[in-house]
Design an enzyme around this catalytic site. Structure first.
Site, PDB file in Angstrom:
ATOM      1  CG  ASN A 184      -0.513  -0.374   2.788  1.00  0.00           C
ATOM      2  OD1 ASN A 184       0.545  -0.639   2.470  1.00  0.00           O
ATOM      3  ND2 ASN A 184      -1.352   0.117   3.666  1.00  0.00           N
ATOM      4  CD  GLU A 192      -1.348   4.334   4.610  1.00  0.00           C
ATOM      5  OE1 GLU A 192      -0.802   5.253   5.254  1.00  0.00           O
ATOM      6  OE2 GLU A 192      -2.824   3.506   4.885  1.00  0.00           O
ATOM      7  CB  CYS A 247      -4.820  -1.501  -1.727  1.00  0.00           C
ATOM      8  SG  CYS A 247      -6.824  -0.650  -0.824  1.00  0.00           S
ATOM      9  CD  GLU A 283      -4.834  -6.235  -1.927  1.00  0.00           C
ATOM     10  OE1 GLU A 283      -4.841  -4.648  -1.366  1.00  0.00           O
ATOM     11  OE2 GLU A 283      -5.822  -6.959  -0.796  1.00  0.00           O
TER      12      GLU A 283
HETATM   13  N1  THU Z   1      -5.482  -1.231   2.498  1.00  0.00           N
HETATM   14  C1  THU Z   1      -4.750  -2.231   1.310  1.00  0.00           C
HETATM   15  O1  THU Z   1      -3.345  -2.579   1.054  1.00  0.00           O
HETATM   16  N2  THU Z   1      -5.269  -3.709   1.323  1.00  0.00           N
HETATM   17  C2  THU Z   1      -6.103  -3.661   2.071  1.00  0.00           C
HETATM   18  O2  THU Z   1      -7.094  -5.105   0.938  1.00  0.00           O
HETATM   19  C3  THU Z   1      -7.127  -3.270   2.741  1.00  0.00           C
HETATM   20  C4  THU Z   1      -6.359  -2.223   3.041  1.00  0.00           C
HETATM   21  C5  THU Z   1      -5.131  -0.121   2.683  1.00  0.00           C
HETATM   22  C6  THU Z   1      -5.397   0.894   2.680  1.00  0.00           C
HETATM   23  C7  THU Z   1      -4.369   2.021   3.621  1.00  0.00           C
HETATM   24  O3  THU Z   1      -3.132   2.416   3.478  1.00  0.00           O
HETATM   25  C8  THU Z   1      -4.462   1.336   5.060  1.00  0.00           C
HETATM   26  O4  THU Z   1      -4.598  -0.528   4.224  1.00  0.00           O
HETATM   27  C9  THU Z   1      -5.379   0.619   6.420  1.00  0.00           C
HETATM   28  O5  THU Z   1      -6.774   0.746   5.287  1.00  0.00           O
END
Ligand code: THU
Length: 132
Positions: free
Chosen positions: A43, A45, A54, A56
């Protein structure tokens, strides 16, 4: 083809690269393409919170940008601490996966290198709206 366990290890490694200073929720993903190649993501941010992406979708974007269009499985691991939750892909990621992956695509969601469960995309996103 790579084992579920080996794919999970790559997701755990990818998680180490997570850029998550705002949520501190670090996620790694490893996506196995039909070609046999694996694409990882974490991820990423942003100070403008909704701009976060995310793990994925980072992995999928890397793969598609390399010409991949068919996929077999993805491993995902994440959380804030060592006592991790299962992290199935969020709704947006499920939809993005459904663009390229069939309902039998497997999502391996893990709490640790030895504790994981496997769900199909069809289970995660039933009655989906897709290219068909
Ligand atoms: N996040 C992911 O990378 N994948 C997921 O399936 C759920 C959430 C990340 C997004 C954000 O940076 C952090 O997790 C909290 O939501």
């Amino acid at each position: 083809m790579i084992s579920d366990r080996a794919l999970l290890d790559l997701a755990l490694q990818a998680r180490l690269q997570a850029y998550a200073p705002y949520s501190e929720f670090r996620v790694g993903a490893a996506l196995l393409a039909q070609s046999g190649r694996v694409y990882t993501g974490c991820n990423v941010e942003n100070a403008a919170y909704p701009a976060a992406i995310c793990a994925e979708r980072v992995a999928l974007g890397k793969a598609v940008s390399e010409g991949e269009r068919q996929f077999v499985a993805m491993a995902v691991a994440g959380g804030k601490t060592q006592a991790e939750p299962f992290v199935p892909p969020c709704g947006v990621c499920r939809q993005v996966l459904a663009e390229f992956c069939t309902p039998d695509f497997l999502v391996i969601t893990a709490r640790s290198a030895t504790d994981w469960q496997t769900l199909s995309l069809g289970e995660l996103l039933a009655h989906s709206f897709g290219p068909a």
